[in-house]
Design a protein around this motif. Structure first.
Motif, PDB file in Angstrom:
ATOM      1  N   LYS A   1     -19.159 -48.529  17.000  1.00 44.77           N
ATOM      2  CA  LYS A   1     -20.491 -49.114  16.852  1.00 44.77           C
ATOM      3  C   LYS A   1     -20.783 -49.436  15.383  1.00 44.77           C
ATOM      4  N   LYS A   2     -21.659 -50.416  15.180  1.00 41.81           N
ATOM      5  CA  LYS A   2     -22.151 -50.707  13.841  1.00 41.81           C
ATOM      6  C   LYS A   2     -23.209 -49.680  13.460  1.00 41.81           C
ATOM      7  N   ASN A   3     -23.623 -49.693  12.184  1.00 41.21           N
ATOM      8  CA  ASN A   3     -24.488 -48.632  11.672  1.00 41.21           C
ATOM      9  C   ASN A   3     -25.831 -49.157  11.170  1.00 41.21           C
ATOM     10  N   ILE A   4     -26.869 -48.364  11.386  1.00 41.92           N
ATOM     11  CA  ILE A   4     -28.176 -48.527  10.741  1.00 41.92           C
ATOM     12  C   ILE A   4     -28.433 -47.242   9.966  1.00 41.92           C
ATOM     13  N   ALA A   5     -28.672 -47.360   8.659  1.00 46.39           N
ATOM     14  CA  ALA A   5     -28.876 -46.193   7.810  1.00 46.39           C
ATOM     15  C   ALA A   5     -30.363 -46.006   7.522  1.00 46.39           C
ATOM     16  N   VAL A   6     -30.838 -44.765   7.642  1.00 44.74           N
ATOM     17  CA  VAL A   6     -32.230 -44.424   7.327  1.00 44.74           C
ATOM     18  C   VAL A   6     -32.217 -43.470   6.139  1.00 44.74           C
ATOM     19  N   LEU A   7     -32.867 -43.859   5.044  1.00 51.83           N
ATOM     20  CA  LEU A   7     -32.941 -43.051   3.836  1.00 51.83           C
ATOM     21  C   LEU A   7     -34.384 -42.613   3.610  1.00 51.83           C
TER      22      LEU A   7
ATOM     23  N   VAL B   1     -30.397 -51.193   6.329  1.00 47.80           N
ATOM     24  CA  VAL B   1     -30.818 -49.982   5.619  1.00 47.80           C
ATOM     25  C   VAL B   1     -32.346 -49.921   5.678  1.00 47.80           C
ATOM     26  N   ILE B   2     -32.860 -48.788   6.108  1.00 48.14           N
ATOM     27  CA  ILE B   2     -34.312 -48.564   6.160  1.00 48.14           C
ATOM     28  C   ILE B   2     -34.642 -47.470   5.150  1.00 48.14           C
TER      29      ILE B   2
ATOM     30  N   LYS C   1     -26.646 -49.971  20.804  1.00 46.95           N
ATOM     31  CA  LYS C   1     -25.340 -50.477  20.347  1.00 46.95           C
ATOM     32  C   LYS C   1     -25.050 -50.099  18.905  1.00 46.95           C
ATOM     33  N   TYR C   2     -26.002 -49.435  18.246  1.00 42.79           N
ATOM     34  CA  TYR C   2     -25.846 -49.055  16.844  1.00 42.79           C
ATOM     35  C   TYR C   2     -25.869 -47.539  16.693  1.00 42.79           C
ATOM     36  N   ASN C   3     -25.109 -47.046  15.701  1.00 45.87           N
ATOM     37  CA  ASN C   3     -25.274 -45.670  15.247  1.00 45.87           C
ATOM     38  C   ASN C   3     -26.495 -45.616  14.336  1.00 45.87           C
ATOM     39  N   ILE C   4     -27.465 -44.749  14.628  1.00 50.59           N
ATOM     40  CA  ILE C   4     -28.607 -44.551  13.743  1.00 50.59           C
ATOM     41  C   ILE C   4     -28.272 -43.371  12.846  1.00 50.59           C
ATOM     42  N   ARG C   5     -27.941 -43.665  11.584  1.00 50.28           N
ATOM     43  CA  ARG C   5     -27.480 -42.648  10.633  1.00 50.28           C
ATOM     44  C   ARG C   5     -28.663 -42.175   9.797  1.00 50.28           C
TER      45      ARG C   5
ATOM     46  N   SER D   1     -26.433 -55.991   3.087  1.00 52.37           N
ATOM     47  CA  SER D   1     -27.076 -55.433   4.282  1.00 52.37           C
ATOM     48  C   SER D   1     -28.506 -55.965   4.401  1.00 52.37           C
ATOM     49  N   GLU D   2     -29.003 -56.003   5.642  1.00 51.77           N
ATOM     50  CA  GLU D   2     -30.434 -56.245   5.834  1.00 51.77           C
ATOM     51  C   GLU D   2     -31.202 -55.011   5.376  1.00 51.77           C
ATOM     52  N   LYS D   3     -32.447 -55.215   4.923  1.00 48.44           N
ATOM     53  CA  LYS D   3     -33.169 -54.092   4.327  1.00 48.44           C
ATOM     54  C   LYS D   3     -34.643 -54.090   4.765  1.00 48.44           C
ATOM     55  N   ILE D   4     -35.168 -52.897   5.075  1.00 49.39           N
ATOM     56  CA  ILE D   4     -36.586 -52.709   5.385  1.00 49.39           C
ATOM     57  C   ILE D   4     -37.126 -51.585   4.502  1.00 49.39           C
ATOM     58  N   PHE D   5     -38.232 -51.865   3.835  1.00 53.44           N
ATOM     59  CA  PHE D   5     -38.886 -50.887   2.962  1.00 53.44           C
ATOM     60  C   PHE D   5     -40.183 -50.438   3.647  1.00 53.44           C
ATOM     61  N   VAL D   6     -40.266 -49.154   3.963  1.00 55.98           N
ATOM     62  CA  VAL D   6     -41.402 -48.596   4.703  1.00 55.98           C
ATOM     63  C   VAL D   6     -42.298 -47.814   3.746  1.00 55.98           C
ATOM     64  N   ILE D   7     -43.578 -48.146   3.712  1.00 53.58           N
ATOM     65  CA  ILE D   7     -44.524 -47.450   2.841  1.00 53.58           C
ATOM     66  C   ILE D   7     -45.437 -46.578   3.716  1.00 53.58           C
TER      67      ILE D   7
END
Length: 778
Positions: free
Chosen positions: A530-536, A594-595, A562-566, A704-710
C-alpha cells in the motif's frame, strides 16, 4: 444472640404482612433494576454517547412538561380507595373510582395538548423539531398508561401485591426487550419508543381483564355503578388530590426537571452521562427505600391510632434499618462501579465514573428523609412538603445554572444533587422535633440525635476510605504521579524520547489503550503493498487520552483503506522534534500525502527537552520524588491569586480522592466565549523558529501532497494566524483551519485539556472532506 436465633427471627418476620409485602415488592424491584440496568447498557452501546444523550434530553423534556398535567388522581386513588376497601364500602370505592376517571380524562386532554405543541416547544428550547417528534409519541404512551397505572394502584390498595408486582415488572421487561430488539434492527431512538407504545397498548387489554376478575373476587364496583355516581359526590377528593398533585409534581421535577435544565446549559452527551450516573446510583438506593416509602402511605395511618410514641418508635426503626441496608448496598456499588462502567458501557462512558461515585456517596443521606411525605400526609400537612420541595428544587436548578459557569456541567449536577439530598433532612428535623416530639424526653431526644449523627459520620468516613482504597487499587487515580510506560530514550540526537514499539493496548494516562507497530508508530503494521499517508504532530495528532480508534488518524484509515495511515506523532514534541524524527526515522516511507497538525505550543523553543531536562533519562515511571513534588505543589498554591485550601499540598501528595476530584474539575471543555479572544501571545521569535523547521520539512517532502492543520485555541491569534496561512500556502500546503470547524476551542477530555473523542472525530471527518473535495489523493 446465636446465629440460629437470628435466622429464626428473620424467618418469623415473613408472617408480618408489611414485611411480606416489602419482600415481594423488593423481589420485583430487583428484577426491574436488573432489567433496566441491562437495557441501559444495550441502549447506551447501540445508540452511542451522542444519541443516548439525545434520548436523555427527550425523556427530560417530556417528563418536565408532563409534570404539569398531574392532577393527583393516582395518589388519591391509592390513599382513599384503600380506606374505603378496608371499610368494605362499595359505594365509597365507586366514588373514588369516579373521581379517578373524571380527573384522568382532564389529564389525558392536557397530554393531548402537549403532544400538539411539542414540536413548537422543542424548536423554542432546542431549535430541534426531532425532539418534538419523539415527544409526541411518548405523550401518547403516557395516555395509554393511565389505565394501566390505575389498575396497578387498585391491586396495591386491595393488597394483591404479588399480582401487582408480576404485572408491573412484566410490562417493564417486555417494553425493554422489544426496545432492544428494535434498536438492533436499526430503528434507533424510535425503536425504544415504539417498544413502549406496543407494550402499553397490550397491557391496557390485560388491565381490563384483571379488573373484571378482581371485581368478582373482591366485590369491587362495576363500571355502571361507577358511572352512576354523581360528580358532586367526588368533590371531597378533588381538593385533596390537588394537594397530593402539587406535592408529587414537585417530587417528579426531580430528576427530569434537572436534566431538562442541564440540557439547556450543557451538551447532550453530558445529559446522557448524568442520566446513566443517576441510574447506577439508583441501583443501590432502590434496593429498599422506594418500597418502604410506597407502603408507608397505607400503613402509617394504622400505626398512628396507637399513639405518637408508637408511631415515632416504628419510624425510627424503619429509618435505622434503611440506613444500614442502604449503606451496605452503597459501599458495594462504590467498589463495583469503576469496573462496571468500562466493562458494560465501554470506555466512551468513563466520564460517568466520578459522577456516579459522588452521587452514591451523597445518597447515603437519603434514608434520613424517606418518611417525610408519608408523615406529612397522615398529619394533613402536605403543604409543608410542597413549600419545602419548591425551595429545594429552586436551589438545585440555581446550582446547575450558576455552577455550570464556573465548573463542569457534570460537577454542577453533582452539587445540585447534594442540595437535593441534604435540604430534605432539615424538613425531617422539623417533623421529628415538632410533629413527633410529644412524649419524648429531651435527654432521650438528644441521645437519638447524637447516635444518628455519629452513624452518619461513620458511614461517610467508611465510604471515603473505601473510595480511597478503590481508586488506588484499580489504578483509576494514583498519588505518586507516575508516567505510563509508553516511551523510551531515543538514540536520535536531540530527539530525547520516542514512542515504544510493539505496544499492545498499553494503558496510558487514564483509561485509554495505546498500541503501536514494530516501527514505533501509533497504529497498525504497514502493508508494503500500500501507499502511505504520514501524520505528523504532537499530542493532538497522537490522540492523547484516547484509544487508537478514537484518534483522527483512525477516521482517515476508515476512509482510505488502500493507504497505510502512518501516525508518526508523539505527545510533547515541538516542531523541531517532529521534523528531526521524520528526517532521521521516517523519510524512507515516501508518503503520497503528509498531514502536519499544528497546535500553538509547537512553536515554543522552550518546550524542547534537552538531555539535562529529559524526565525519561533517570526514570520514566517516576521522575519526581514525593518530597520534591510536595515542595513544588506547596510553592504553586502559595502564588498570589491562588485559592487557598487548607493542607492542599498534603492532600495532593497523599489523597487519591482529592487528586481524582481536582483533576476532573480542573480541565473544563473549551467554551466559545472566551475573554482572551483578542490576546496575541505569539512573538516574532516563535514564528521564526517555527518557520525555520517548517521550511526544512516542506523542502524534504516537496514531491508529496501536503495538508497543514491548525488546531484552535482560546485566542484568535489575529496577527500570527494569517502569517501561518501565508507561510503554508507559499510552500504548497492545503490549509485546514479548524477555527472554522470547531469554533473558539473544542470539546476537551473530562480530566484534561486535550480534545476528546468527539472533537477528534470532527477533525477526522474534516480531513477526509478536504482530501476528497480537492482530490488530493486517488
Amino acid at each position: 444472640m446465636t446465629v440460629l436465633k437470628i435466622i429464626r427471627r428473620l424467618y418469623n418476620y415473613r408472617e408480618i404482612p408489611f414485611v411480606r409485602d416489602i419482600f415481594t415488592m423488593q423481589i420485583g424491584r430487583l428484577v426491574y433494576s436488573g432489567a433496566t440496568f441491562a437495557a441501559s447498557i444495550a441502549f447506551a452501546r447501540i445508540l452511542g454517547l451522542e444519541q443516548y444523550g439525545l434520548y436523555a434530553v427527550v425523556i427530560a423534556f417530556v417528563s418536565t412538561f408532563k409534570t404539569f398535567t398531574n392532577l393527583g388522581q393516582t395518589t388519591t386513588l391509592l390513599v382513599f380507595f384503600a380506606e374505603e376497601y378496608g371499610k368494605k364500602n362499595k359505594k365509597g370505592m365507586a366514588r373514588v373510582l369516579k373521581n379517578f376517571l373524571q380527573v384522568s380524562f382532564v389529564h389525558v386532554m392536557l397530554l393531548c395538548t402537549l403532544a400538539i405543541i411539542s414540536k413548537t416547544l422543542a424548536i423554542i428550547f432546542y431549535n430541534n423539531s426531532l425532539i418534538g417528534s419523539f415527544a409526541i409519541a411518548i405523550f401518547v404512551f403516557h395516555m395509554l398508561e393511565v389505565a394501566n397505572s390505575g389498575m396497578l394502584l387498585i391491586l396495591q390498595a386491595i393488597r394483591r401485591i404479588r399480582l401487582k408486582t408480576i404485572l408491573e415488572q412484566a410490562a417493564v421487561i417486555a417494553a425493554l426487550i422489544l426496545g432492544v430488539v428494535l434498536l438492533l434492527l436499526g430503528y434507533g431512538i424510535w425503536g425504544i419508543i415504539i417498544g413502549q407504545l406496543i407494550t402499553s397498548a397490550l397491557f391496557v387489554v390485560v388491565s381490563a381483564f384483571v379488573y373484571r376478575r378482581m371485581m368478582k373476587e373482591h366485590n369491587l364496583p362495576k363500571l355502571r355503578e361507577i358511572l352512576r355516581v354523581k360528580s358532586s359526590e367526588t368533590q371531597e377528593y378533588l381538593k385533596q388530590g390537588l394537594w397530593f398533585a402539587a406535592d408529587k409534581s414537585i417530587g417528579n421535577m426531580y430528576p427530569n426537571g434537572l436534566f431538562f435544565v442541564l440540557s439547556l446549559v450543557a451538551p447532550v452527551s453530558t445529559v446522557g452521562i448524568a442520566r446513566i450516573a443517576l441510574q447506577l446510583t439508583s441501583l443501590s438506593s432502590s434496593m429498599i427505600l422506594p418500597q418502604v416509602a410506597e407502603l408507608s402511605t397505607t400503613v402509617l395511618a394504622n400505626i398512628k391510632s396507637k399513639g405518637i410514641n408508637a408511631l415515632r418508635k416504628n419510624i425510627a426503626k424503619v429509618i435505622k434499618h434503611s440506613l444500614v441496608v442502604h449503606a451496605l448496598f452503597s459501599i458495594g456499588a462504590i467498589i463495583a462501579i469503576p469496573f462496571l462502567i468500562p466493562l458494560f458501557y465501554g470506555l466512551e462512558y468513563s466520564p460517568t465514573i466520578p459522577i456516579t461515585l459522588w452521587l452514591i456517596l451523597l445518597s447515603l443521606a437519603n434514608p434520613l428523609s424517606i418518611m417525610n411525605s408519608p408523615l406529612l400526609r397522615i398529619f394533613r400537612k402536605v403543604h409543608y412538603s410542597i413549600i419545602w420541595g419548591i425551595v429545594t428544587l429552586a436551589a438545585m436548578v440555581t446550582a446547575i445554572i450558576v455552577f455550570s459557569k464556573v465548573t463542569t456541567p457534570e460537577m454542577s449536577f453533582v452539587i445540585a444533587y447534594a442540595l437535593g439530598q441534604f435540604l430534605p433532612i432539615l424538613l425531617s428535623v422539623y417533623i421529628f422535633r415538632i410533629i413527633l416530639n410529644k412524649g419524648i424526653g429531651k435527654s432521650e431526644n438528644m441521645k437519638k440525635i447524637f447516635v444518628n449523627t455519629t452513624m452518619l459520620i461513620i458511614s461517610l468516613t467508611l465510604s471515603f476510605l473505601v473510595l480511597e482504597a478503590g481508586l488506588r487499587i484499580t489504578g483509576i487515580q494514583r498519588i505518586n504521579h507516575r508516567r505510563p510506560h509508553l516511551h523510551r530514550i531515543s538514540n536520535v540526537l536531540h530527539l530525547n524520547y520516542e514512542l515504544l514499539p510493539n505496544l499492545r493496548n498499553e494503558r496510558g494516562y487514564n483509561w485509554e489503550k495505546v498500541s503501536s507497530n514494530s516501527l514505533g508508530e501509533r497504529g497498525l503494521e504497514p502493508d508494503s503493498n500500500k501507499k502511505n499517508i504520514a501524520v505528523l504532530g504532537d499530542s493532538f495528532a497522537f490522540g492523547f487520552g484516547l484509544n487508537n480508534d478514537k484518534t483522527n488518524s483512525h477516521y482517515l484509515r476508515e476512509a482510505f483503506p488502500k493507504y497505510n495511515i502512518r501516525n508518526l506523532s508523539v505527545s510533547g514534541y515541538n516542531v523541531e522534534q517532529m521534523v528531526r524524527a521524520y528526517l532521521e526515522k521516517h523519510e524512507d516511507i515516501k508518503p503520497d500525502l503528509v498531514i502536519l497538525q499544528f497546535y500553538w505550543n509547537d512553536m515554543d523553543p522552550s518546550s524542547f527537552l534537552t538531555d539535562e531536562k529529559n524526565p525519561w533519562v533517570d526514570n520514566w515511571n517516576r521522575y519526581l520524588t514525593k518530597d520534591t513534588e510536595f515542595e513544588r505543589m506547596k510553592a504553586d498554591i502559595t502564588k498570589p491569586g491562588t485559592i487557598k485550601i487548607p493542607f492542599k499540598a498534603w492532600l495532593q501528595t497523599n489523597s487519591a480522592t482529592f487528586n481524582f476530584v481536582e483533576k476532573r474539575t480542573k480541565w473544563l471543555p473549551f467554551r466559545k466565549h472566551i475573554d482572551s479572544t483578542f490576546v496575541e501571545s505569539i512573538s516574532d521569535e516563535n514564528l521564526e523558529f517555527y518557520e525555520k523547521w517548517f521550511v526544512k520539512l516542506s523542502e524534504t517532502i516537496k514531491d508529496s501532497e501536503k495538508i497543514f492543520v491548525i488546531w484552535p485555541e482560546t485566542s484568535l491569534h489575529f496577527k500570527s494566524k494569517p502569517r501561518l496561512h501565508a507561510m503554508a500556502e507559499k510552500h504548497g500546503w492545503h490549509v485546514l483551519d479548524l477555527y472554522e470547524i470547531l469554533g473558539m476551542g473544542y470539546e476537551s477530555l473530562y480530566w484534561d485539556w486535550h480534545p476528546n473523542a468527539s472533537a477528534q472525530k470532527s477533525v477526522g471527518e474534516a480531513l477526509v472532506k478536504i482530501i476528497q473535495d480537492n482530490q488530493i489523493i486517488n
